[in-house]
Design an enzyme around this catalytic site. Sequence first.
Site, PDB file in Angstrom:
ATOM      1  N   ASP A 155       6.439  11.159  -8.011  1.00  0.00           N
ATOM      2  CA  ASP A 155       5.463  12.037  -7.333  1.00  0.00           C
ATOM      3  C   ASP A 155       6.060  12.533  -6.001  1.00  0.00           C
ATOM      4  O   ASP A 155       5.552  12.212  -4.944  1.00  0.00           O
ATOM      5  CB  ASP A 155       4.140  11.284  -7.104  1.00  0.00           C
ATOM      6  CG  ASP A 155       4.290   9.993  -6.297  1.00  0.00           C
ATOM      7  OD1 ASP A 155       5.397   9.413  -6.248  1.00  0.00           O
ATOM      8  OD2 ASP A 155       3.287   9.553  -5.692  1.00  0.00           O
ATOM      9  N   HIS A 167      10.827   2.715   0.166  1.00  0.00           N
ATOM     10  CA  HIS A 167      10.213   2.154  -1.049  1.00  0.00           C
ATOM     11  C   HIS A 167      10.955   2.555  -2.336  1.00  0.00           C
ATOM     12  O   HIS A 167      11.475   1.703  -3.065  1.00  0.00           O
ATOM     13  CB  HIS A 167       8.760   2.623  -1.182  1.00  0.00           C
ATOM     14  CG  HIS A 167       7.865   2.245  -0.064  1.00  0.00           C
ATOM     15  ND1 HIS A 167       7.468   0.955   0.182  1.00  0.00           N
ATOM     16  CD2 HIS A 167       7.258   3.001   0.889  1.00  0.00           C
ATOM     17  CE1 HIS A 167       6.651   0.926   1.219  1.00  0.00           C
ATOM     18  NE2 HIS A 167       6.515   2.156   1.669  1.00  0.00           N
TER      19      HIS A 167
END
Length: 308
Positions: A11, A241
């Site tokens: 995303d 991340h």
Amino acid sequence: MRQHKVIIDTDPGVDDAMAILYACLDPSIELLGLTTIFGNVTTDIATRNSLALLELAGQDLPVARGAEKPIVQEAKPVAWEVHGKEGFGDVPPMLPGSKPVDESAAEFICRLVNENPGEITLCPVGPLTNIALALELDPGIANKVKSVTLMGGSMDEGGNVTSHAEANVWQDPHAADMVFAADWEVIMVGLDVTHQVICTPKDFASMVEPAPKLGGFLNDAAQFYFQFHRDENGFDGCHMHDPTAVMSIVRPDLFSIDETPVSVILEGDEIGRTIRASKTERSAVKVCFGIEVEAVRNLFLETVKNGY
Ligand code: BDR
Ligand code: CA
């Protein structure tokens, strides 16, 4: 040389861009394509940004558009305050010339896994909706995927969108629970390790001269993400991340794991929380708890600097 066949489900998103460009530059990764999902941005923007990133990197690879909403719950708002309205901070939208393939993300995943049994690592770095839909479409892929190495969840670290939930799991907890319940190898790269990996504005600035195109782009996109971390977390840098999940595929030796079945809380105040499940309920997940932070940081920075 390219011993890891990888599909990234994404995303994009600033740290997603870091993960994708890292995968394009690591010589041991054969990136087979990207599948797109809502989360940081809408699925429309995620698809546009995925195509644009591959064009920027000069990679002619397929992008398959994924789901627009979670499997059960209502869609949550996108995380524009973290990644900017268009996904790459203040960088204006890049309009790609290429188009997504005709298959859906779930169809694309199932076809490639069936064509390459035992070889593909799925690397979801967004909400797990497409992966759950692929499992629903063809449960047989569970035996044919090499592993699912996902960025998501938090075992002992607390959450980042609520005090209990990590963003990717919180955006579609039911999908995440289906992925953790399936009988396949899942490696969970959650906040327990990704919160330890921080790069600073100086680190990103150091990539611009050796790699003006990709390092320069990441440095530009990261400025907004740094500001979010200053405001929200009170430090001058950002959590790495999604690239950490990709790096765990090529350097598992830099991570230590504990095996435990995992389930997701599906209602109430703690919705989206990942917890240890009973040993008899489902098979174990390899949860990353330890990480060699300096080695992981250096791997990212050196790989991008050796790029273009
Ligand atoms: C995850 O949420 C998104 O904001 C990031 O891209 C990452 O995948 C971290 O919780
Ligand atoms: Ca992401």
